[in-house]
Design a protein around this motif. Structure first.
Motif, PDB file in Angstrom:
ATOM      1  N   MET A 559     -17.802 -43.317 -84.939  1.00 33.32           N
ATOM      2  CA  MET A 559     -18.405 -43.515 -83.618  1.00 33.32           C
ATOM      3  C   MET A 559     -18.323 -45.002 -83.300  1.00 33.32           C
ATOM      4  O   MET A 559     -18.864 -45.824 -84.040  1.00 33.32           O
ATOM      5  CB  MET A 559     -19.867 -43.058 -83.666  1.00 33.32           C
ATOM      6  N   VAL A 560     -17.600 -45.345 -82.240  1.00 38.08           N
ATOM      7  CA  VAL A 560     -17.560 -46.747 -81.806  1.00 38.08           C
ATOM      8  C   VAL A 560     -18.398 -46.851 -80.528  1.00 38.08           C
ATOM      9  O   VAL A 560     -18.176 -46.093 -79.585  1.00 38.08           O
ATOM     10  CB  VAL A 560     -16.112 -47.213 -81.503  1.00 38.08           C
ATOM     11  N   ILE A 561     -19.381 -47.756 -80.504  1.00 38.75           N
ATOM     12  CA  ILE A 561     -20.187 -47.948 -79.297  1.00 38.75           C
ATOM     13  C   ILE A 561     -19.909 -49.351 -78.767  1.00 38.75           C
ATOM     14  O   ILE A 561     -20.240 -50.350 -79.413  1.00 38.75           O
ATOM     15  CB  ILE A 561     -21.693 -47.764 -79.584  1.00 38.75           C
ATOM     16  N   GLU A 562     -19.253 -49.401 -77.623  1.00 39.74           N
ATOM     17  CA  GLU A 562     -18.871 -50.690 -77.046  1.00 39.74           C
ATOM     18  C   GLU A 562     -20.058 -51.294 -76.287  1.00 39.74           C
ATOM     19  O   GLU A 562     -20.796 -50.566 -75.625  1.00 39.74           O
ATOM     20  CB  GLU A 562     -17.693 -50.448 -76.089  1.00 39.74           C
ATOM     21  N   ARG A 563     -20.200 -52.639 -76.372  1.00 38.63           N
ATOM     22  CA  ARG A 563     -21.338 -53.336 -75.752  1.00 38.63           C
ATOM     23  C   ARG A 563     -22.647 -52.671 -76.196  1.00 38.63           C
ATOM     24  O   ARG A 563     -23.532 -52.355 -75.398  1.00 38.63           O
ATOM     25  CB  ARG A 563     -21.260 -53.284 -74.219  1.00 38.63           C
ATOM     26  N   ALA A 564     -22.770 -52.468 -77.510  1.00 40.47           N
ATOM     27  CA  ALA A 564     -23.928 -51.741 -78.057  1.00 40.47           C
ATOM     28  C   ALA A 564     -25.246 -52.398 -77.667  1.00 40.47           C
ATOM     29  O   ALA A 564     -26.264 -51.737 -77.534  1.00 40.47           O
ATOM     30  CB  ALA A 564     -23.810 -51.669 -79.579  1.00 40.47           C
ATOM     31  N   GLU A 565     -25.196 -53.726 -77.439  1.00 41.49           N
ATOM     32  CA  GLU A 565     -26.454 -54.434 -77.124  1.00 41.49           C
ATOM     33  C   GLU A 565     -27.032 -54.008 -75.778  1.00 41.49           C
ATOM     34  O   GLU A 565     -28.194 -54.276 -75.470  1.00 41.49           O
ATOM     35  CB  GLU A 565     -26.256 -55.961 -77.179  1.00 41.49           C
ATOM     36  N   ALA A 566     -26.209 -53.329 -74.951  1.00 40.15           N
ATOM     37  CA  ALA A 566     -26.690 -52.918 -73.619  1.00 40.15           C
ATOM     38  C   ALA A 566     -27.462 -51.595 -73.665  1.00 40.15           C
ATOM     39  O   ALA A 566     -28.050 -51.175 -72.691  1.00 40.15           O
ATOM     40  CB  ALA A 566     -25.499 -52.783 -72.668  1.00 40.15           C
ATOM     41  N   PHE A 567     -27.438 -50.927 -74.840  1.00 40.66           N
ATOM     42  CA  PHE A 567     -28.102 -49.625 -74.941  1.00 40.66           C
ATOM     43  C   PHE A 567     -29.491 -49.759 -75.547  1.00 40.66           C
ATOM     44  O   PHE A 567     -29.757 -50.684 -76.297  1.00 40.66           O
ATOM     45  CB  PHE A 567     -27.288 -48.685 -75.841  1.00 40.66           C
ATOM     46  N   GLY A 568     -30.356 -48.796 -75.256  1.00 40.79           N
ATOM     47  CA  GLY A 568     -31.681 -48.752 -75.896  1.00 40.79           C
ATOM     48  C   GLY A 568     -31.547 -48.211 -77.310  1.00 40.79           C
ATOM     49  O   GLY A 568     -30.569 -47.545 -77.651  1.00 40.79           O
ATOM     50  N   LEU A 569     -32.545 -48.502 -78.127  1.00 40.75           N
ATOM     51  CA  LEU A 569     -32.517 -48.085 -79.534  1.00 40.75           C
ATOM     52  C   LEU A 569     -32.419 -46.571 -79.695  1.00 40.75           C
ATOM     53  O   LEU A 569     -31.633 -46.073 -80.487  1.00 40.75           O
ATOM     54  CB  LEU A 569     -33.812 -48.540 -80.202  1.00 40.75           C
ATOM     55  N   ALA A 570     -33.242 -45.848 -78.929  1.00 41.35           N
ATOM     56  CA  ALA A 570     -33.271 -44.390 -79.085  1.00 41.35           C
ATOM     57  C   ALA A 570     -31.905 -43.808 -78.733  1.00 41.35           C
ATOM     58  O   ALA A 570     -31.404 -42.887 -79.379  1.00 41.35           O
ATOM     59  CB  ALA A 570     -34.350 -43.789 -78.191  1.00 41.35           C
ATOM     60  N   GLN A 571     -31.297 -44.401 -77.697  1.00 44.20           N
ATOM     61  CA  GLN A 571     -29.988 -43.905 -77.246  1.00 44.20           C
ATOM     62  C   GLN A 571     -28.920 -44.172 -78.310  1.00 44.20           C
ATOM     63  O   GLN A 571     -28.094 -43.312 -78.605  1.00 44.20           O
ATOM     64  CB  GLN A 571     -29.644 -44.633 -75.948  1.00 44.20           C
ATOM     65  N   LEU A 572     -28.964 -45.364 -78.900  1.00 40.73           N
ATOM     66  CA  LEU A 572     -28.000 -45.693 -79.968  1.00 40.73           C
ATOM     67  C   LEU A 572     -28.176 -44.714 -81.134  1.00 40.73           C
ATOM     68  O   LEU A 572     -27.201 -44.236 -81.709  1.00 40.73           O
ATOM     69  CB  LEU A 572     -28.210 -47.132 -80.451  1.00 40.73           C
ATOM     70  N   HIS A 573     -29.420 -44.410 -81.462  1.00 40.98           N
ATOM     71  CA  HIS A 573     -29.699 -43.499 -82.576  1.00 40.98           C
ATOM     72  C   HIS A 573     -29.150 -42.097 -82.274  1.00 40.98           C
ATOM     73  O   HIS A 573     -28.566 -41.442 -83.135  1.00 40.98           O
ATOM     74  CB  HIS A 573     -31.208 -43.462 -82.812  1.00 40.98           C
ATOM     75  N   GLN A 574     -29.332 -41.665 -81.022  1.00 37.03           N
ATOM     76  CA  GLN A 574     -28.801 -40.355 -80.618  1.00 37.03           C
ATOM     77  C   GLN A 574     -27.271 -40.335 -80.715  1.00 37.03           C
ATOM     78  O   GLN A 574     -26.678 -39.370 -81.187  1.00 37.03           O
ATOM     79  CB  GLN A 574     -29.196 -40.037 -79.164  1.00 37.03           C
ATOM     80  N   LEU A 575     -26.649 -41.413 -80.223  1.00 38.23           N
ATOM     81  CA  LEU A 575     -25.183 -41.465 -80.235  1.00 38.23           C
ATOM     82  C   LEU A 575     -24.661 -41.450 -81.670  1.00 38.23           C
ATOM     83  O   LEU A 575     -23.719 -40.737 -81.998  1.00 38.23           O
ATOM     84  CB  LEU A 575     -24.692 -42.726 -79.500  1.00 38.23           C
ATOM     85  N   ARG A 576     -25.300 -42.245 -82.533  1.00 36.38           N
ATOM     86  CA  ARG A 576     -24.863 -42.285 -83.933  1.00 36.38           C
ATOM     87  C   ARG A 576     -24.985 -40.900 -84.570  1.00 36.38           C
ATOM     88  O   ARG A 576     -24.200 -40.537 -85.439  1.00 36.38           O
ATOM     89  CB  ARG A 576     -25.706 -43.308 -84.703  1.00 36.38           C
ATOM     90  N   GLY A 577     -25.982 -40.118 -84.114  1.00 33.92           N
ATOM     91  CA  GLY A 577     -26.198 -38.790 -84.682  1.00 33.92           C
ATOM     92  C   GLY A 577     -25.083 -37.803 -84.389  1.00 33.92           C
ATOM     93  O   GLY A 577     -25.075 -36.683 -84.906  1.00 33.92           O
ATOM     94  N   ARG A 578     -24.108 -38.213 -83.544  1.00 34.42           N
ATOM     95  CA  ARG A 578     -22.977 -37.312 -83.259  1.00 34.42           C
ATOM     96  C   ARG A 578     -21.988 -37.288 -84.417  1.00 34.42           C
ATOM     97  O   ARG A 578     -21.102 -36.445 -84.456  1.00 34.42           O
ATOM     98  CB  ARG A 578     -22.236 -37.729 -81.978  1.00 34.42           C
ATOM     99  N   VAL A 579     -22.066 -38.287 -85.335  1.00 33.44           N
ATOM    100  CA  VAL A 579     -21.173 -38.248 -86.502  1.00 33.44           C
ATOM    101  C   VAL A 579     -22.019 -38.009 -87.753  1.00 33.44           C
ATOM    102  O   VAL A 579     -23.241 -38.028 -87.697  1.00 33.44           O
ATOM    103  CB  VAL A 579     -20.324 -39.545 -86.633  1.00 33.44           C
ATOM    104  N   GLY A 580     -21.331 -37.757 -88.897  1.00 28.36           N
ATOM    105  CA  GLY A 580     -22.074 -37.461 -90.122  1.00 28.36           C
ATOM    106  C   GLY A 580     -22.454 -35.998 -90.188  1.00 28.36           C
ATOM    107  O   GLY A 580     -23.345 -35.594 -90.914  1.00 28.36           O
ATOM    108  N   ARG A 581     -21.741 -35.166 -89.377  1.00 28.46           N
ATOM    109  CA  ARG A 581     -22.086 -33.736 -89.346  1.00 28.46           C
ATOM    110  C   ARG A 581     -21.164 -32.903 -90.231  1.00 28.46           C
ATOM    111  O   ARG A 581     -21.362 -31.712 -90.390  1.00 28.46           O
ATOM    112  CB  ARG A 581     -21.973 -33.227 -87.901  1.00 28.46           C
ATOM    113  N   GLY A 582     -20.105 -33.533 -90.758  1.00 25.44           N
ATOM    114  CA  GLY A 582     -19.180 -32.763 -91.598  1.00 25.44           C
ATOM    115  C   GLY A 582     -19.260 -33.256 -93.031  1.00 25.44           C
ATOM    116  O   GLY A 582     -20.264 -33.802 -93.461  1.00 25.44           O
ATOM    117  N   THR A 583     -18.150 -33.107 -93.765  1.00 20.27           N
ATOM    118  CA  THR A 583     -18.169 -33.490 -95.181  1.00 20.27           C
ATOM    119  C   THR A 583     -17.666 -34.920 -95.381  1.00 20.27           C
ATOM    120  O   THR A 583     -17.920 -35.529 -96.408  1.00 20.27           O
ATOM    121  CB  THR A 583     -17.281 -32.525 -95.983  1.00 20.27           C
TER     122      THR A 583
END
Length: 696
Positions: A559-583
Motif C-alpha cells: 500500500m503506497v499512500i502519497e502525501r500521507a501527511e495530508a490524511f487523518g490518522l484514522a484514515q491512514l489506519h483504515q487504508l493500511r488495513g487493506r493489505v496484510g489480508r493474505g499470506t
C-alpha cells in the motif's frame, strides 16, 4: 409535559433583552450560536488576566499585563497628528510612560490629571529600553480601585463584541438565572463535592486563578456533567423507547452455524465467540437488540455478522446486511456467497442499480420469504422493500448513522434486532457519546493468519526508488494499491492528481499493469476496475480514498499512500488495513512531502509504531479533538459547550450509568429528582427526549 417549565422562560429570552446588547451585537453573537440567555451562560471564559496590584513594574518579566498604583506626572502631546501622546508616571520604584494614539488631549487631562494618584492596569512592553503601557485596560482613581476584579475572565469573542460587552451581559444574565432543583444523584454530588447548578454557574464566570479554568475545576466539572447527563438521558430514553416496542424471540438450533464453522480453515478467535454469544443472547430476549460491534481493521467482523444472520435463518426468519456504498455491498455479497452456499441458504443482493423486472423479481421473492439473507445499500430502506419475517438488521460502517436513523431502521422490520458494525476504533468516551443508547461488543483480537504490516516513512524525493521497488514486486506476481492525496476539497483537483499519477505509473510500469478507480466514475466502471484488480488482471490500482473501508483483495500486499501527511490518522489506519489480508508479508509506504510539521510527524510515527487501532484512535482524539475525529456534521455526536470529551471521558461513563439507573428506578421521571431531570432536559434543549417521555 406540553411546554417548557415557566422557571426556565427567562433563560430562553432573546439575548437582546440584556444590558448593552443591541441588534448588531446580537447578530454577531448569533454567529457563534449564542441566541438565548442560556447560551451566553454556557459560554464560559477560556482564560483570565491576573490584575492583582503590585507596587512597581521593576523586576517584572516583560512584556506582561501589570496593575500598579502611580502618581501622574507630565503630559507630552504628539509633535505631529496621529503621533504618540505620552504621559509620564511614577510607581513606588521607577518612572515609565503611558502611551495613547488618536486620543483627545482634553479627555486624557480629565482621565489622568497631573499630580493625581491612579491605579493603572495594562500590557507593559519595552521600547528602546523604556517601559511603556500602551492604552491601559483600566484607569481608576483610588476610590474605585476595589471595583476591578483581581482575576479578570476572558471570553471567546467574535468580531464586533468586546470583553466589556461580554462581562456586562454575563453579569446581567446571571442575575436572571433561577435556582433549580438538583437533578444529579445526591451521592455523586457529595462524593465529588459539587456545588448546586446556579452556584457553579456564578463561580465558573468569576474565576480566581488559572486553576479555575481547567476542566477539572469543581464548578466546571459539575456543569460539564449536566451536559453529559442530559445527553445520556436522551440516549437512555431512546434505548428504552426501542426496548418497549416488542421484539421477537430469535433462537436458532445451530445447524447452519455448525456447517459453516466446519467449513472454515481456522477457528474463530475468543473475541469473535464472545461477541457472538452476546449477540445471540440479545436475539433470544423479547426486547429488541440494539448493539454495536466494534472491531479493528481485520478483526473478523464479517464472520460474526454471518453467524448472527444464520441464527435468524435457523429460527425461520430473515436477515439483512446494509453497506454504505455499492462497492462494499457487492463485496459483502461476494464474501458471504460461498459460505451461504455451503449452508444452503438463499442470499440475494439489492442495490439502486436493480431496475425493472429484475427488481420486481427480487422484491417478490423477499416478501414470499424465498430470500433468507438480503445484502444491500440504503436502497433497502425504500417503502416497496417488504420482508416476510425480518429478524436481524446489520448496518455496516455507518459512522454517519445517528440515533435518529437507528430509530428509522427499527421501524422497518417490526421488532427486528439491530446490529451496527464499525471498523473505526472509537475511544471509549466517544463511543459513549455517539452510541450511548447501544450495548457494545468489541473485537480486540486478530484472527490467525493475519500478517503484520511493515510501515515505512519515505520522502517524496525518493519516489523513483518506490516505483522501482513496485516494478520488482509486480514481476514476482504481487499486487499493490497507490492512494492519491486529497489535493484540495474539490473533487476535480483530486481527480486530476489521481489521473496524473495513473498516467505516470502506466508509463513506468506498463499500460496493462495499472488500473484506476475514483469517486467520479460511473458505478459500473468502478466495479469493473475493482473486479479486474480482484482477479489479478491489473497489478497496481491507483485510487482516491474510495477504497478506504472494507475493500478485500488478499493478494494485495503493498500500500503506497502519497502525501500521507495530508490524511487523518484514522484514515491512514483504515487504508493500511487493506493489505496484510493474505499470506504474503505486507508493506505500507507513507510517502510524505518534506519538511514535515510537528503534527504530521506525530501522526506518521504513531502509525509506524503501532497497528493497534484503539491506541491510534486515542492519539487521534488527543491531536484533533472530538468534533474532527468523527466529523460532527454527519455523526450522532452532539457539540458540547462545556464538556470536553477528550479530558472528561470518566464523567461520560458515570453519566451513562447514572441516566440508566434513574430511568430504571423512575421510568416516567415523576419523582422529585425525576422532575428535576425533566427540567435539565428542557434546559439543555433535548426536546427529542422530552417527546420520548411523553410517548413512553
Amino acid at each position: 409535559m406540553s411546554g417548557r417549565p415557566e422557571r426556565l422562560w427567562p433563560l430562553f429570552a432573546e439575548i437582546q433583552s440584556l444590558d448593552g446588547i443591541g441588534p448588531k451585537t446580537a447578530q454577531a453573537l448569533a454567529q457563534t450560536g449564542i441566541e438565548a440567555i442560556r447560551d451566553l451562560l454556557f459560554t464560559l471564559p477560556y482564560s483570565g488576566i491576573d490584575r492583582r496590584p503590585r507596587d512597581t513594574i521593576r523586576g517584572a518579566d516583560l512584556p506582561a499585563t501589570l496593575t500598579v498604583p502611580v502618581v501622574v506626572g507630565q503630559h507630552r502631546p504628539p509633535r505631529k497628528r496621529g503621533g504618540a501622546y505620552r504621559i509620564e508616571v511614577d510607581d513606588a520604584a521607577m518612572r515609565f510612560q503611558i502611551v495613547y494614539f488618536h486620543a483627545r488631549p482634553e479627555y486624557l487631562m480629565r482621565l489622568l490629571p497631573p499630580g493625581s494618584r491612579r491605579l493603572v492596569s495594562g500590557r507593559v512592553e519595552l521600547f528602546d529600553n523604556v517601559p511603556q503601557m500602551t492604552h491601559p485596560d483600566h484607569v481608576l482613581d483610588s476610590a474605585d480601585a476595589g471595583s476591578m476584579p483581581e482575576f479578570e475572565p476572558v471570553y471567546p469573542l467574535t468580531a464586533g463584541v468586546t470583553q466589556k460587552i461580554m462581562t456586562k451581559a454575563v453579569a446581567h444574565a446571571l442575575a436572571k438565572a433561577p435556582d433549580l432543583a438538583e437533578w444529579i444523584d445526591p451521592a455523586l454530588v457529595a462524593k465529588e463535592g459539587w456545588p448546586g447548578w446556579r452556584d457553579a454557574l456564578s463561580a465558573a464566570h468569576a474565576p480566581d486563578h488559572t486553576g479555575n479554568l481547567a476542566p477539572t475545576d469543581v464548578n466546571r466539572a459539575r456543569l460539564a456533567y449536566d451536559e453529559l447527563l442530559a445527553h445520556q438521558l436522551t440516549l437512555a430514553l431512546a434505548r428504552r423507547a426501542r426496548r418497549t416496542r416488542p421484539g421477537k424471540i430469535t433462537q436458532g438450533d445451530g445447524r447452519l452455524r455448525t456447517i459453516v464453522r466446519g467449513a472454515l480453515e481456522f477457528s474463530p478467535t475468543g473475541a469473535q465467540l464472545r461477541a457472538l454469544d452476546e449477540i445471540t443472547a440479545d436475539m433470544a430476549c423479547p426486547e429488541r437488540m440494539n448493539r454495536l460491534l466494534q472491531g479493528d481493521v481485520g478483526s473478523g467482523k464479517t464472520l460474526v455478522a454471518l453467524l448472527a444472520l444464520l441464527n435468524a435463518v435457523e429460527a425461520g426468519g430473515q436477515g439483512v446486511m446494509m453497506a454504505p456504498t455499492e462497492i462494499l455491498a457487492r463485496q459483502h455479497y461476494d464474501g458471504l456467497a460461498p459460505m451461504a452456499q455451503t449452508a444452503g441458504v438463499a442470499l440475494e443482493l439489492l442495490t439502486g442499480r436493480d431496475k425493472g423486472a429484475e427488481r420486481v423479481r427480487k422484491l417478490a421473492a423477499l416478501t414470499a420469504g424465498e430470500i433468507d439473507i438480503l445484502v444491500g445499500t440504503h436502497a433497502v430502506f425504500q417503502d416497496d422493500v417488504v420482508f416476510a419475517d425480518l429478524r436481524l438488521a446489520i448496518v455496516d460502517e455507518q459512522h454517519r448513522f445517528g440515533v435518529r436513523q437507528r430509530m428509522e431502521l427499527g421501524r422497518k422490520g417490526e421488532g427486528a434486532d439491530v446490529l451496527v458494525m464499525t471498523a473505526t476504533p472509537i475511544p471509549r468516551s466517544l463511543a459513549l457519546a455517539q452510541y450511548g443508547d447501544m450495548d457494545v461488543s468489541v473485537l480486540d483480537e486478530k484472527p490467525p493468519g493475519r500478517q503484520p504490516v511493515q510501515t515505512a516513512l519515505i520522502s517524496e524525493e525518493r519516489m523513483t526508488e518506490v516505483v522501482d521497488h513496485l516494478r520488482r514486486a509486480i514481476l514476482e506476481g504481487r499486487q499493490a494499491y497507490w492512494v492519491c492525496p486529497l489535493v484540495e476539497e474539490s473533487e476535480t483537483s483530486d481527480l486530476a492528481a489521481a489521473e496524473a499519477r495513473y498516467a505516470h505509473l502506466r508509463a513506468a510500469l506498463g499500460e496493462d499493469a495499472v488500473g484506476l478507480v475514483h469517486g467520479q466514475m460511473p458505478p459500473a466502471d468502478k466495479d469493473a476496475a475493482m473486479a479486474r484488480f480482484n482477479a489479478g488482471k491489473t497489478a497496481l490500482l491507483v485510487a482516491t480514498t474510495v477504497i478506504e473501508v472494507g475493500v478485500n483483495v488478499p493478494n494485495a500486499s503493498i500500500m503506497v499512500i502519497e502525501r500521507a501527511e495530508a490524511f487523518g490518522l484514522a484514515q491512514l489506519h483504515q487504508l493500511r488495513g487493506r493489505v496484510g489480508r493474505g499470506t504474503a508479508a505486507s508493506t505500507c509506504v507513507l510517502l510524505y512531502r518534506p519538511p514535515l510539521g510537528e503534527a504530521g510527524m506525530r501522526r506518521l510515527t504513531t502509525l509506524r509504531e503501532t497497528e493497534d487501532g484503539f491506541r491510534i484512535a486515542e492519539v487521534d482524539l488527543e491531536m484533533r479533538g472530538a468534533g474532527d475525529v468523527i466529523g460532527v456534521a454527519q455523526s450522532g455526536v452532539p457539540r458540547f459547550r462545556i464538556a470536553d470529551l477528550e479530558r472528561q471521558a470518566g464523567l461520560m461513563a458515570t453519566a451513562q450509568s447514572d441516566a440508566r439507573r434513574l430511568l430504571e428506578f423512575d421510568p416516567e421521571l415523576k419523582t422529585e429528582r425525576g422532575r428535576a431531570a425533566r427540567t435539565l432536559l428542557w434546559l439543555m434543549r433535548q426536546d427529542e427526549a422530552i417527546r420520548l417521555i411523553s410517548v413512553g
